[in-house]
Design an enzyme around this catalytic site. Sequence first.
Site, PDB file in Angstrom:
ATOM      1  N   ASP A   1      22.005   1.564  13.520  1.00 46.36           N
ATOM      2  CA  ASP A   1      20.993   2.525  13.075  1.00 46.36           C
ATOM      3  C   ASP A   1      19.931   2.547  14.164  1.00 46.36           C
ATOM      4  O   ASP A   1      19.235   1.547  14.372  1.00 46.36           O
ATOM      5  CB  ASP A   1      20.419   2.028  11.739  1.00 46.36           C
ATOM      6  CG  ASP A   1      19.223   2.847  11.276  1.00 46.36           C
ATOM      7  OD1 ASP A   1      18.787   3.748  12.016  1.00 46.36           O
ATOM      8  OD2 ASP A   1      18.717   2.556  10.170  1.00 46.36           O
TER       9      ASP A   1
ATOM     10  N   TYR B   1      13.170  -8.724   7.845  1.00 48.45           N
ATOM     11  CA  TYR B   1      13.929  -7.583   7.364  1.00 48.45           C
ATOM     12  C   TYR B   1      13.893  -6.416   8.342  1.00 48.45           C
ATOM     13  O   TYR B   1      12.849  -5.893   8.657  1.00 48.45           O
ATOM     14  CB  TYR B   1      13.404  -7.116   5.998  1.00 48.45           C
ATOM     15  CG  TYR B   1      14.234  -5.981   5.470  1.00 48.45           C
ATOM     16  CD1 TYR B   1      15.548  -6.217   5.079  1.00 48.45           C
ATOM     17  CD2 TYR B   1      13.750  -4.697   5.405  1.00 48.45           C
ATOM     18  CE1 TYR B   1      16.344  -5.193   4.633  1.00 48.45           C
ATOM     19  CE2 TYR B   1      14.538  -3.656   4.956  1.00 48.45           C
ATOM     20  CZ  TYR B   1      15.838  -3.918   4.572  1.00 48.45           C
ATOM     21  OH  TYR B   1      16.638  -2.897   4.137  1.00 48.45           O
TER      22      TYR B   1
ATOM     23  N   LYS C   1      19.352  -3.409   6.099  1.00 50.76           N
ATOM     24  CA  LYS C   1      20.550  -4.161   5.698  1.00 50.76           C
ATOM     25  C   LYS C   1      21.592  -4.033   6.801  1.00 50.76           C
ATOM     26  O   LYS C   1      21.577  -3.089   7.587  1.00 50.76           O
ATOM     27  CB  LYS C   1      21.100  -3.598   4.393  1.00 50.76           C
ATOM     28  CG  LYS C   1      20.565  -4.315   3.171  1.00 50.76           C
ATOM     29  CD  LYS C   1      21.225  -5.667   2.958  1.00 50.76           C
ATOM     30  CE  LYS C   1      20.568  -6.373   1.788  1.00 50.76           C
ATOM     31  NZ  LYS C   1      20.775  -7.828   1.825  1.00 50.76           N
TER      32      LYS C   1
HETATM   33  C1  F6R Z   1      17.274   0.210   3.225  1.00 49.26           C
HETATM   34  C2  F6R Z   1      16.430   1.128   3.954  1.00 49.26           C
HETATM   35  C3  F6R Z   1      15.314   1.782   3.254  1.00 49.26           C
HETATM   36  C4  F6R Z   1      13.975   1.188   3.689  1.00 49.26           C
HETATM   37  C5  F6R Z   1      12.799   1.806   2.903  1.00 49.26           C
HETATM   38  C6  F6R Z   1      11.458   1.289   3.407  1.00 49.26           C
HETATM   39  O1  F6R Z   1      18.238  -0.352   4.063  1.00 49.26           O
HETATM   40  O2  F6R Z   1      16.620   1.343   5.126  1.00 49.26           O
HETATM   41  O3  F6R Z   1      15.476   1.728   1.856  1.00 49.26           O
HETATM   42  O4  F6R Z   1      13.990  -0.195   3.500  1.00 49.26           O
HETATM   43  O5  F6R Z   1      12.806   3.208   3.040  1.00 49.26           O
HETATM   44  O6  F6R Z   1      11.401   1.495   4.762  1.00 49.26           O
HETATM   45  P1  F6R Z   1      10.141   1.123   5.683  1.00 49.26           P
HETATM   46  O7  F6R Z   1       9.880  -0.338   5.458  1.00 49.26           O
HETATM   47  O8  F6R Z   1      10.630   1.457   7.052  1.00 49.26           O
HETATM   48  O9  F6R Z   1       9.010   1.980   5.221  1.00 49.26           O
HETATM   49 MG    MG Z   2      17.376   3.112   8.950  1.00 53.55          MG
HETATM   50 MG    MG Z   3      21.901   2.184   7.368  1.00 54.91          MG
END
Ligand code: F6R
Ligand code: MG
Ligand code: MG
Length: 379
Positions: free
Chosen positions: A13, A230, A233
């Site tokens: 990603d 984090y 995933k």
């Molecule tokens: C799960 C994912 C999304 C982000 C969520 C928060 O793998 O990519 O659910 O975790 O949108 O994203 P941030 O922390 O970038 O605002």
């Molecule tokens: Mg992403």
């Molecule tokens: Mg992904």
Amino acid sequence: MAQKVTVSVIKADVGSVCGHTRPHPDMMAKCDEMLKEGVMQGILEDYYVTRVGDDINLFMTHYKGENNKDVHKLAWDAFYEAAQLARKMHLYGAGQDLLADSFSGNIKGAGPGSAEMEFEERKSEPIMFFMADKTEPSAYSLPLSKIFLDPFTTTGLVIDARAKKGFDVEIHDVMDHKKVIMSAPEETLSILSLLGDTSRYAIKRVFSRAGLGTAAVVSTDKLNLTAGKYVGKDDPVCVVRAQSGMPSVGEYLQPFMNTMLVAGWMRGSHYGAFYPCSPEDSTPTYFDGPPRVCCLGFQLVDGHLQGLEPMGSAPGVHVPVDYFKGAEWDYVRNNAVKASKFMRTHGSFMPAVLGPEEMEYTSRPEVLKELTKRMENLD
Ligand code: F6R
Ligand code: MG
Ligand code: MG
């Protein structure tokens, strides 16, 4: 002995349009351009660039073996260039999975996920590529267990003499970086006693015991552990070889007709139901999900991919069989939305969210840090 072919899938990603949704078409085109160059340079035989949700997946075929530096560097460079475009467009999460500053010989531990298998190509070699978004490698453990261990799922285990010889299963402990190889059917119950803990154990490979080589391989890279915090995933891919002593295409697909809860989904912190669909339909929508799984099929022909495109098409130009596109999967898609909606009624309470051990790798510990200071001892 015939030369062995290698199928490598490397995925990452490296940025999306408006949240963690889907890569920009220019990023996909850049990857295509880079891999085409890789064919011209003699690194690859063939390739296909696709995506699931916000992950770009590079399917590559070659004769250079697993963990080949040139192949890994090519994939790294493609992702690097795609990330540069994402940065220019100020896309969300630009360069997210490129954890290393530069390429140092192998993609493992550098951020992108990889699944590779080297084998002797059979006279007719059907290959299926599963790709999932917003979940983790152990999401494949339940369906693969059914496929390779359960005769009520795979009738071939009972009536195909080669499949009946059984399969060896390589299981990884993704937390402590350990592995064990166990044999089915004899050790089926012990295998399941490990795999049931999806937070730690995942199937990495499955081998035919009839001498056909690797049957399945999964990317088990734990991106959140690699980065120590984090960073999305570790959305996994799984490549399998089908038919003639391996499970059939239909036996591989069958378990996905069940509604399965997998870990990941919103913020990598929730259980949601697997939603099988076409890559076109894989953009996360409902609560950044639900976790998608796609499956594309090709024949392998002398190290090249053959889908539904005209025979002799240029490398990279393919039309795979899109297994989860059809209306028969509406049944499980509807159930997946129902199950996911049910989980959402629990908000941020367990079991809608993962257990504390797994939440360690999300943004939660930072919030807890503030609160622990305020905790007083009970009298
Ligand atoms: C799960 C994912 C999304 C982000 C969520 C928060 O793998 O990519 O659910 O975790 O949108 O994203 P941030 O922390 O970038 O605002
Ligand atoms: Mg992403
Ligand atoms: Mg992904």
